[in-house]
Design an enzyme around this catalytic site. Structure first.
Site, PDB file in Angstrom:
ATOM      1  N   GLU A 157      64.367  10.528  12.721  1.00  0.00           N
ATOM      2  CA  GLU A 157      63.590   9.934  13.807  1.00  0.00           C
ATOM      3  C   GLU A 157      62.141   9.701  13.395  1.00  0.00           C
ATOM      4  OE1 GLU A 157      64.800   8.731  16.405  1.00  0.00           O
ATOM      5  OE2 GLU A 157      66.702   9.746  16.799  1.00  0.00           O
ATOM      6  N   ASP A 209      76.033   4.328  12.175  1.00  0.00           N
ATOM      7  CA  ASP A 209      75.617   2.955  12.469  1.00  0.00           C
ATOM      8  C   ASP A 209      74.585   2.376  11.508  1.00  0.00           C
ATOM      9  OD1 ASP A 209      73.766   4.771  13.384  1.00  0.00           O
ATOM     10  OD2 ASP A 209      73.624   3.985  15.413  1.00  0.00           O
ATOM     11  N   GLU A 252      76.792   5.540  27.856  1.00  0.00           N
ATOM     12  CA  GLU A 252      76.678   6.113  26.511  1.00  0.00           C
ATOM     13  C   GLU A 252      78.018   6.091  25.786  1.00  0.00           C
ATOM     14  OE1 GLU A 252      73.570   8.100  24.536  1.00  0.00           O
ATOM     15  OE2 GLU A 252      73.871   6.005  25.087  1.00  0.00           O
ATOM     16  N   GLU A 305      70.226  -1.800  21.905  1.00  0.00           N
ATOM     17  CA  GLU A 305      71.139  -2.423  20.932  1.00  0.00           C
ATOM     18  C   GLU A 305      71.855  -3.647  21.483  1.00  0.00           C
ATOM     19  OE1 GLU A 305      70.115   1.483  19.451  1.00  0.00           O
ATOM     20  OE2 GLU A 305      70.892   0.840  21.407  1.00  0.00           O
TER      21      GLU A 305
END
Length: 908
Positions: free
Chosen positions: A123, A270, A364, A382
């Site tokens: 992150e 991803d 989610e 996204e």
């Protein structure tokens, strides 16, 4: 029968036609994006900065360590003003150059990167390092333009290198895979680091480093960062399952063993795939494209089941690993556009769009039959990202309408006064006190680009590549010098895999050649639409019959407003007046005018509960009204509720002292007609008919020095009801400068009886009862005081607002009914912690059958409504009360004072 089928088929085709959007409409939506960004960004700066993130429900910053831990989510917070750094290049893209320059100066002056805090390597890399590099890229671009940032001397780049150096200790492993966490001050070794004991990391966590680290190396000329990122990617590639060419989700950073062997394109993996392809785009190294293409072929062979993308086992790729999908895979259609594989991108995006329209947001996680699996939605970008890339590839206005849907849903369901709040449950519309930094970093970039024309942009985005956090890195880095000591494994790769180069597309495709038939994308979407929902998509909110405006929000509700009551009726919500003065809100989904209105009704009920919860977090201590005139001389103290606006009596050493006068009209809801008597006095008002702040403004205009609002619900008393505090009207109440206190009916009647009997009654409004010496300042004391002095301390955290205990209830099944009980004290006063004197009670059953009533239970709080349209102008004493003797009244006063003293002891 056949003609009927033909009619339905034709109707479905008509529903799917996408009409071109006018330039004016695109500009309107573009401007709406900018307004929404301003709303989110300004609230962060006003209420949260320099904290890492904004908590939009409570209007404050989230500071790690001061808020309850949320587990791994908090690893993104490093006390480095995360949201501001993550937003830097968004400001430039949205043509906010002045704000960008100010933000850069703030980062340089305020942000520290040497905090003794453990953060996520992943992150911190994508959000903070990426944000600094994106900000540096924008600063250099603007400086070269010759108008802005002329003072800039690569300061952001220096900060980026400092941060990169602080992340490097995490890569000190035998495999080259980084530890998942690092201490910004102490690294990963030693007890002071409080980390370094982890053994596992996710594939994306280790494989989403190359863009930022390579850019840092090429900006600074120091190859160490790119070398470490390449080493981690090389190790992941070596550990792929050789038969399926897939990677697992979690890997041991020391042994390289797969801990979780499920493989997909969503959470945990991803951005590993994304960075392989984008590393080729940014750096020009064929090695990354070769690896991506091998992985991609396996993804399309095993994981892709158009329009679904389902996880499989890496060793048994024909065996599904689960029957649900997570929302992070929504980025994949955008990546497929970059790859040039448009058809499956259209199909998967359409599936996601239909799920979005079914639930307003992407849950989610959702099942293969498109039901909710995990109900949260933290405002992930996204889907907007893929929508933008598909519009760019196809030019199909259908994707502009998809973007409009995203905008409408954000404004309709997520927008709150202090920003945008994540959805706690997409089924009920409940919120979470959370606005992640990626919302500003990514969502508004992609939505702005979707609706903007080329001349709206301050630079050509084709000259940049988007990181996974949508930060902008210049493609010119591909020609920047970098160390030749970083080996290329291209020849080894080819010999190992015996690759056929003809299978690889070495250039991005020309999308104009892909769609000679403009109906091609629509033909791909139609079967997907039918699979998700057999009927046409429901109309947009503004087209709902009889609902020509946004749905009613709880904070705007006024219970005596006929228009609001009509809106409630349309949502299937009805009001039931209870004998104790409360009003019960009941929602029957079947009585709503449409399915959309029914959902709005459930959302309204949920918002009411949220507002009650917020109000309970903003408790103020009780206040005191002390009667100091003859014959009381300070012996009578009435417990009063505070206001969340006006003079803060806790900051006044003397309080406010004056004679009381009944205002005319008694409600105080219009201009005061006896201003000559109110001036310099403390006005007595009756609760109801308008907002508390409105009453305060009217008496303040008339010259009053304070106000006391008396409850009109007969029998109410501070002895039996929790402390009540008065909220504002949802607007700025800084103009109210006098104190306003609230008395329940019993205490208010004591004051009114005293005024009736003695004509002139002087009171002291203060934060606590004063002893007689303090009141009379050395003058002869008129009589003996009741024994004991009091000292009010801060209220306990669990001190309640005016509320009733939730009543027991039976769950409602078939009727899908929701119930909310509210104390009906002022129907016209808003139901909001900041704009009401009312709050929600409890929701018996939400609309969705799979949400239990217990999950929606909340404490009730009062909503007062004056049902007497011809309210008396002067207060009339209660018959029983007026017949009381003075001795009886004094007994009541002593009892009340003892109760007040006991309450203060409880507070202590």
């Amino acid at each position: 029968m056949p003609p009927v089928l033909f009619i339905f088929s034709l109707f479905g085709a008509l529903c799917s036609l996408a009409q071109p959007m006018t330039r004016e409409e695109k500009h309107r939506l573009r401007n709406q994006v900018v307004e929404m960004f301003d709303h989110a960004y300004q609230n962060y700066m006003d209420h949260a900065y320099p904290a890492d993130e904004l908590m939009p429900l409570t209007c404050r910053g989230r500071v790690r360590g001061l808020e309850p831990s949320r587990g791994d989510i908090d690893d993104a917070l490093g006390k480095f003003s995360l949201t501001l750094i993550d937003t830097l290049d968004t400001l430039v893209l949205l043509n906010k150059t002045t704000e960008f320059e100010a933000a850069v100066r703030r980062v340089l002056s305020d942000v520290r990167l040497d905090n003794d805090i453990v953060v996520s390597v992943f992150e911190t890399n994508i959000r903070v390092l990426g944000g600094l590099l994106g900000g540096h890229s924008m600063a250099v671009m603007l400086k070269e333009g010759g108008e802005h940032m002329q003072w800039y001397q690569d300061e952001l780049l220096h900060m980026a290198k400092d941060l990169g150096v602080r992340l490097l200790p995490a890569f000190n492993t035998s495999s080259g895979l980084p530890y998942p966490r690092v201490n910004l001050k102490h690294g990963v070794r030693g007890p002071e680091t409080r980390t370094g004991t982890e053994t596992d990391t996710c594939t994306a966590c280790a494989g989403t480093i190359i863009l930022e680290f390579a850019a840092l190396s090429r900006f600074t000329g120091d190859p160490v960062f790119e070398a470490h990122a390449r080493r981690a990617l090389d190790f992941l590639w070596e550990k792929r399952q050789r038969n399926s060419n897939l990677v697992g989700t979690t890997i041991n950073i020391h042994s390289g063993e797969w801990v979780r062997r499920d493989s997909g394109v969503g959470a945990g993996i991803d951005s590993y795939y994304e960075y392989l392809l984008k590393a080729y785009v940014l750096l020009g190294d064929d090695l990354f494209l070769q690896r991506f293409n091998i992985h991609y072929a396996s993804i399309m062979k095993y994981i892709s089941q158009p329009p679904l993308l389902l996880d499989v086992h890496i060793h048994k790729p024909l065996l599904p690993a689960r029957t649900w999908m997570d929302s992070l895979l929504a980025f994949f259609p955008g990546l497929q556009v970059l790859k040039g594989d448009i058809r499956p991108a259209i199909e998967t995006h359409e599936m996601l769009y239909q799920v979005t329209k079914k639930h307003n947001f992407l849950p989610e996680a959702f099942t293969t039959d498109f039901r909710v699996h995990w109900a949260q939605h933290p405002l992930r970008p996204e889907f907007a990202e893929s929508t933008y890339f598909l519009y760019k590839a196809t030019g199909d206005p259908y994707y502009l309408e998809a973007g409009r849907t995203i905008l409408d849903n954000l404004n309709r369901f997520a927008r709150v006064p202090c920003g945008f709040a994540a959805m706690k449950d997409v089924r009920t519309g409940s919120h979470e006190d959370r606005m992640d930094s990626f919302f500003l970093a990514e969502m508004f970039k992609y939505l702005f680009l979707l609706f903007a024309e080329a001349d709206d942009l301050p630079f050509d985005v084709e000259d940049y590549v988007f990181t996974t956090e949508a930060h902008l890195l210049p493609l010119s880095l591909s020609t920047a010098p970098h160390s030749s000591s970083i080996p290329s494994n291209k020849t080894v790769l080819q010999s190992e895999e015996e690759l056929d180069d003809s299978n690889f597309d070495w250039t991005c495709p020309n999308t104009r050649l892909l769609f000679p038939d403009p109906a091609f994308p629509r033909n791909l979407r139609e079967p997907i639409r039918s699979a998700v929902d057999k009927s046409c998509p429901r109309p947009a909110p503004y087209k709902e019959p009889g609902m020509g405006r946004p749905p009613l929000r709880a904070q705007d509700f006024m219970a005596n407003n006929p228009e609001h009551l009509e809106l409630l009726r349309r949502m299937g919500v009805s009001l039931i007046h209870l004998k104790d003065g409360r009003v019960q809100l009941v929602q029957h989904a079947t009585q709503a005018v449409s399915a959309v209105a029914a959902e709005d009704g459930v959302r309204f009920m949920q918002e009411m509960m949220e507002l009650s919860s917020q109000q309970q977090k903003e408790q103020l201590p009780p206040r005191a009204i002390q009667i100091v005139s003859h014959p009381f001389f300070g012996r009578v103290v009435l417990t009063a509720g505070p206001a969340q606006f006006g003079t803060d009596l806790s900051k006044s050493s003397t309080g406010v002292r004056g004679f009381v006068t009944v205002a005319e009209p008694y409600s105080g809801c219009t201009e005061i007609t006896n201003a000559e008597y109110i001036q310099g006095h403390i006005a007595l008002l009756q609760r109801g008919q308008c907002m508390f702040a409105e009453k305060a403004r009217h008496i303040q205009k008339a010259g009053a020095i304070g106000g006391i609002v008396i409850d009109d619900n007969e029998g109410s008393s501070s002895d039996t009801a929790p402390l009540f505090q008065m909220a504002g009207d949802g607007r700025n109440t800084d103009d109210v400068t006098l104190p306003l206190l609230f008395l329940f009916h019993k205490e208010g009647n004591i004051l009114l009886e005293a005024l009736k009997e003695y004509r002139e009654v002087e009171v002291l409004l203060s934060d606590k009862a004063r002893d007689r010496a303090a009141i009379f300042k050395g003058k002869p004391l008129p009589g003996s005081l009741i024994e004991g002095s009091v000292d009010v301390q801060e209220a306990k955290e669990d001190c309640l607002t005016e509320a009733t205990t939730p009543t027991s209830f039976e769950p409602v099944g078939q009727s899908q009914m929701s119930t909310l009980e509210l104390d009906e004290s002022a129907p016209e006063e808003e139901v909001s912690p900041v704009d009401e004197d009312t709050s929600p009670a409890e929701e018996v059953s939400p609309l969705k059958e799979d949400v239990s009533p217990a999950e929606a239970e909340a404490d009730s709080a009062p909503l007062k409504e004056d049902r007497d349209s011809e309210k008396r102008e002067e207060p009339e004493a209660d018959t029983d009360s007026s017949s009381q003797s003075v001795d009886e009244l004094l007994a009541d006063w002593r009892e009340d004072l003892e109760a007040f003293q006991q309450m203060e002891k409880d507070e202590l």
